[in-house]
Enzyme design. Structure first.
Site, PDB file in Angstrom:
ATOM      1  N   ASP A 136      10.750  -5.763   6.552  1.00 24.03           N
ATOM      2  CA  ASP A 136       9.836  -4.742   6.042  1.00 24.03           C
ATOM      3  C   ASP A 136       8.425  -5.292   5.936  1.00 24.03           C
ATOM      4  O   ASP A 136       7.456  -4.616   6.264  1.00 24.03           O
ATOM      5  CB  ASP A 136      10.296  -4.224   4.674  1.00 24.03           C
ATOM      6  CG  ASP A 136       9.252  -3.304   4.076  1.00 24.03           C
ATOM      7  OD1 ASP A 136       8.978  -2.262   4.702  1.00 24.03           O
ATOM      8  OD2 ASP A 136       8.655  -3.641   3.037  1.00 24.03           O
ATOM      9  N   SER A 185      11.461   1.613   4.642  1.00 17.51           N
ATOM     10  CA  SER A 185      10.689   0.549   3.994  1.00 17.51           C
ATOM     11  C   SER A 185      11.033   0.469   2.500  1.00 17.51           C
ATOM     12  O   SER A 185      11.363  -0.591   1.970  1.00 17.51           O
ATOM     13  CB  SER A 185       9.196   0.839   4.204  1.00 17.51           C
ATOM     14  OG  SER A 185       8.411   0.041   3.382  1.00 17.51           O
ATOM     15  N   HIS A 216      11.954   3.501  -8.738  1.00 20.59           N
ATOM     16  CA  HIS A 216      10.849   3.190  -7.830  1.00 20.59           C
ATOM     17  C   HIS A 216       9.837   4.314  -7.908  1.00 20.59           C
ATOM     18  O   HIS A 216      10.199   5.491  -7.837  1.00 20.59           O
ATOM     19  CB  HIS A 216      11.350   3.057  -6.385  1.00 20.59           C
ATOM     20  CG  HIS A 216      10.233   2.855  -5.406  1.00 20.59           C
ATOM     21  ND1 HIS A 216       9.640   1.629  -5.209  1.00 20.59           N
ATOM     22  CD2 HIS A 216       9.564   3.724  -4.603  1.00 20.59           C
ATOM     23  CE1 HIS A 216       8.673   1.754  -4.313  1.00 20.59           C
ATOM     24  NE2 HIS A 216       8.602   3.008  -3.931  1.00 20.59           N
ATOM     25  N   ARG A 273       2.431  -1.548  10.805  1.00 21.56           N
ATOM     26  CA  ARG A 273       2.188  -0.107  10.582  1.00 21.56           C
ATOM     27  C   ARG A 273       0.786   0.113  10.031  1.00 21.56           C
ATOM     28  O   ARG A 273       0.091   1.058  10.394  1.00 21.56           O
ATOM     29  CB  ARG A 273       3.221   0.462   9.605  1.00 21.56           C
ATOM     30  CG  ARG A 273       4.601   0.605  10.219  1.00 21.56           C
ATOM     31  CD  ARG A 273       5.637   0.882   9.133  1.00 21.56           C
ATOM     32  NE  ARG A 273       5.359   2.084   8.384  1.00 21.56           N
ATOM     33  CZ  ARG A 273       5.753   2.297   7.134  1.00 21.56           C
ATOM     34  NH1 ARG A 273       6.452   1.378   6.481  1.00 21.56           N
ATOM     35  NH2 ARG A 273       5.473   3.413   6.521  1.00 21.56           N
ATOM     36  N   LYS A 296      14.029  -2.458   0.591  1.00 23.70           N
ATOM     37  CA  LYS A 296      13.693  -3.393  -0.500  1.00 23.70           C
ATOM     38  C   LYS A 296      14.528  -3.107  -1.737  1.00 23.70           C
ATOM     39  O   LYS A 296      14.997  -4.021  -2.414  1.00 23.70           O
ATOM     40  CB  LYS A 296      12.205  -3.252  -0.846  1.00 23.70           C
ATOM     41  CG  LYS A 296      11.303  -3.895   0.188  1.00 23.70           C
ATOM     42  CD  LYS A 296       9.845  -3.698  -0.141  1.00 23.70           C
ATOM     43  CE  LYS A 296       9.417  -2.275   0.008  1.00 23.70           C
ATOM     44  NZ  LYS A 296       8.133  -1.997   0.569  1.00 23.70           N
TER      45      LYS A 296
HETATM   46  N1  URA Z   1       5.732   2.055  -0.010  1.00 21.38           N
HETATM   47  C1  URA Z   1       6.524   1.217   0.704  1.00 21.38           C
HETATM   48  O1  URA Z   1       7.125   0.316   0.145  1.00 21.38           O
HETATM   49  N2  URA Z   1       6.621   1.405   2.028  1.00 21.38           N
HETATM   50  C2  URA Z   1       5.985   2.397   2.685  1.00 21.38           C
HETATM   51  O2  URA Z   1       6.150   2.519   3.871  1.00 21.38           O
HETATM   52  C3  URA Z   1       5.157   3.248   1.939  1.00 21.38           C
HETATM   53  C4  URA Z   1       5.052   3.068   0.584  1.00 21.38           C
END
Ligand code: URA
Length: 435
Positions: free
Chosen positions: A161, A183, A82, A168, A187
């Site tokens: 999320d 977050s 990621h 947010r 995922k």
């Molecule tokens: N990327 C994400 O997936 N979530 C966040 O909160 C910030 C960056």
């Protein structure tokens, strides 16, 4: 405790139990907790923070708001990467086939571009016919048969999320480390992975502008991911200047394919190989980083990584001929050269300014529902430390209409000085579970 008492508990600096965090997320998803109540709780988290135990529990609660993919039918240690996002970051497109060709299955759920940074899904969709919208059974089948598959987040992957992120975004609570960690990890853990390598970008083109902030985020991601039972490693990589030469979609995909032909710009190759080294060790096909590097170099030299990319594209309904001939990928009709107005040395290239210039021309989006123009992009002809003469071409822009090109902004992104910049390594640091 009532839901209002739970909000008050965080407001007053209290620490939530796992059951309390599950209750908050479940109530929100069932519309028992209103958006304005969750927003108040998010602001309380922003100011009061969370312990690692709370962040793990929040991650789990968000993860279990949807499906967790079962990749039990795929043999081997499954590892994903990621990136926190940057300009010109097309690494996933060459990295996933390379790591898969070296024997580590890579299930990858990717995102779209938003803001000044691009997204892997948009770059993949620049390949004619390529579908990123596959069901999870097909995804698992492609990972099993080809070694890697890359899809978009379905509505069943961490739906909490998606809803929380939207809140947010409009309540100034994005920049909270525990919320960012939950977050990202909710995922990624939904992919059914065993290990995760993180590329935490640092610099003016990144989400984290300073090294200290990037280190705090990286170590929280590693601690929480490890506590959730995964093997997690993070690299901190520089994102002041764009990565590689291409900024856009089709041109970035072309450049990623070049890496698998043994070509490609040095910084992009280095970033790809550094992440591949970590993934091969986490995936237990190499005993150490040096052995991993040998293995991935062989995966490129033998053509094995290219063949995995071709098979993955074919399995997603795309045209695999782009791998042998990347010039088949789209290119917008207008070509505009940006030239230097003075001689000197390139001291730096403002990644943020170029990312925003790409978005303004249609290569990215300012709203989540916009389409991107795959053929639009910027190809850099100079990188930091390159000498330049007045009138020389700094970048070539591919646009739908010549009038779309923000030439002054692109020229202004190139800082031309009299002395070469102090060079810094691309990989600034590494964080693993040992700290
Ligand atoms: N990327 C994400 O997936 N979530 C966040 O909160 C910030 C960056």
């Amino acid at each position: 405790m009532t839901l209002v008492e739970l909000i008050a508990k965080k407001r007053d600096g209290g620490c939530h139990s796992e059951a309390e965090l599950s209750r908050i997320i479940e109530a929100f998803m069932a519309n028992e907790l209103a958006d304005y109540q969750l927003a108040a709780w998010l602001m309380a988290v922003f100011f009061r923070g969370m312990t690692d135990d709370e962040t793990v529990a929040l991650t789990r609660a968000m993860l279990h708001s949807g499906d967790v993919l079962d990749l039990g039918s795929v043999p081997g240690v499954k590892v994903d990467k990621h990136s926190t996002g940057g300009v010109g970051d097309k690494v996933s497109i060459c990295l996933a086939p390379l790591v898969a060709a070296c024997g580590v299955p890579v299930p990858m759920v990717s995102g779209r571009g938003l803001g000044h940074t691009g997204g892997t899904l948009d770059k993949l969709e620049a390949i004619p016919g390529f579908s990123v919208n596959l069901d999870t059974l097909t995804f698992a089948k492609i990972v099993r048969e080809v070694g890697t598959s890359m899809i978009g987040q379905t509505s069943r992957i961490a739906p909490a999320d998606k809803r929380i992120y939207a809140l947010r975004d409009v309540t100034a609570t994005v920049e909270s480390i525990p919320l960012i960690v939950a977050s990202i990890l909710s995922k990624k853990l939904a992919e059914g992975i065993d290990g995760l390598v993180l590329d935490v970008k640092v610099g003016r083109g990144a989400f984290m502008k300073t090294r200290a902030d990037a280190e705090r985020l990286a170590s929280a991601l590693v601690r929480v991911g490890t506590a959730a039972g995964k093997h997690v490693v993070a690299l901190l990589t520089r994102m002041d200047d764009p990565l590689g030469l291409a900024i856009g979609n089709a041109n970035e995909t072309r450049e990623a394919i070049e890496v698998l032909h043994g070509r490609g710009p040095a910084d992009l190759v280095e970033c790809t190989l550094a992440l591949a080294d970590e993934m091969l060790v986490v995936g237990r096909v190499a005993p150490d980083l040096a052995a991993a590097r040998e293995r991935s170099r062989a995966g490129i030299a033998s053509g094995a990584a290219r063949r995995v990319l071709e098979r993955m594209i074919e399995a997603h309904g795309g045209d695999p001929r782009v791998v042998a001939d990347p010039s088949r990928l789209a290119l917008a009709p207008e070509r505009v050269e940006i030239t230097a107005d003075r001689s000197g040395v390139v001291a730096g290239i403002d990644a943020l300014a170029l990312g925003l210039s790409g978005v303004a021309m249609g290569a990215g989006r300012t709203r989540a529902d916009q389409a991107v123009d795959h053929g639009v992009g910027i190809d850099l002809c100079k990188k930091p430390a390159d000498p330049v003469k007045a009138g020389e071409v700094l970048a070539v822009v591919h646009a739908r209409r010549a009038g779309d090109v923000p030439s002054a902004r692109i020229r202004g992104a190139f800082e031309i000085g009299d002395a070469p910049p102090i060079t810094q390594p691309l990989v600034l640091g590494r964080i693993d579970a040992s700290g």
